[in-house]
Design a protein around this motif. Structure first.
Motif, mmCIF file in Angstrom:
data_model
loop_
_atom_site.group_PDB
_atom_site.id
_atom_site.type_symbol
_atom_site.label_atom_id
_atom_site.label_comp_id
_atom_site.label_asym_id
_atom_site.label_seq_id
_atom_site.Cartn_x
_atom_site.Cartn_y
_atom_site.Cartn_z
ATOM 1 N N GLN A 1 -12.629 -10.006 -3.757
ATOM 2 C CA GLN A 1 -12.672 -9.615 -5.169
ATOM 3 C C GLN A 1 -11.286 -9.222 -5.669
ATOM 4 O O GLN A 1 -10.914 -9.537 -6.804
ATOM 5 C CB GLN A 1 -13.686 -8.491 -5.388
ATOM 6 C CG GLN A 1 -15.114 -8.979 -5.251
ATOM 7 C CD GLN A 1 -16.137 -7.866 -5.249
ATOM 8 O OE1 GLN A 1 -15.856 -6.732 -4.830
ATOM 9 N NE2 GLN A 1 -17.343 -8.161 -5.695
ATOM 10 N N ILE B 1 -9.521 -12.437 -6.349
ATOM 11 C CA ILE B 1 -9.956 -13.039 -7.618
ATOM 12 C C ILE B 1 -9.248 -12.360 -8.782
ATOM 13 O O ILE B 1 -8.752 -13.034 -9.693
ATOM 14 C CB ILE B 1 -11.488 -12.961 -7.767
ATOM 15 C CG1 ILE B 1 -12.158 -13.897 -6.753
ATOM 16 C CG2 ILE B 1 -11.924 -13.291 -9.191
ATOM 17 C CD1 ILE B 1 -13.664 -13.725 -6.642
ATOM 18 N N GLN C 1 -13.628 -17.507 -5.320
ATOM 19 C CA GLN C 1 -15.030 -17.369 -5.728
ATOM 20 C C GLN C 1 -15.954 -18.056 -4.732
ATOM 21 O O GLN C 1 -17.023 -17.532 -4.411
ATOM 22 C CB GLN C 1 -15.237 -17.933 -7.136
ATOM 23 C CG GLN C 1 -14.696 -17.022 -8.210
ATOM 24 C CD GLN C 1 -14.784 -17.610 -9.601
ATOM 25 O OE1 GLN C 1 -14.759 -18.830 -9.787
ATOM 26 N NE2 GLN C 1 -14.870 -16.748 -10.600
#
Length: 68
Positions: free
Chosen positions: A32, A35, A51
């Motif tokens: 995360q 990302i 992702q």
């Protein structure tokens, strides 16, 4: 300043180490972060790769929880 490639490499390595130790929640958190970084840098292809990894880790985490 650290290059984007090196930053992404570090994220992949950290996620892989967490995954290898069975710490899926940490692996998910690291991906995360990746990302967020890739989004901030405008690297849409890297976002897609992270992702995809995130989805795999989340599926594995759900599977492990169901096995308990």
């Amino acid at each position: 300043m650290t290059s984007k490639g090196k930053q992404y490499s570090t994220i992949v390595r950290r996620a892989g180490l967490a995954w290898g130790k069975g710490d899926l929640q940490k692996a998910i958190a690291v991906v995360q972060e990746g990302i967020a970084l890739a989004t901030e840098n405008g690297d849409s292809e890297v976002v897609r790769v992270f992702q995809r990894d995130l989805e795999s880790y989340q599926r594995a985490a759900v599977g492990e929880e169901l096995d308990l």
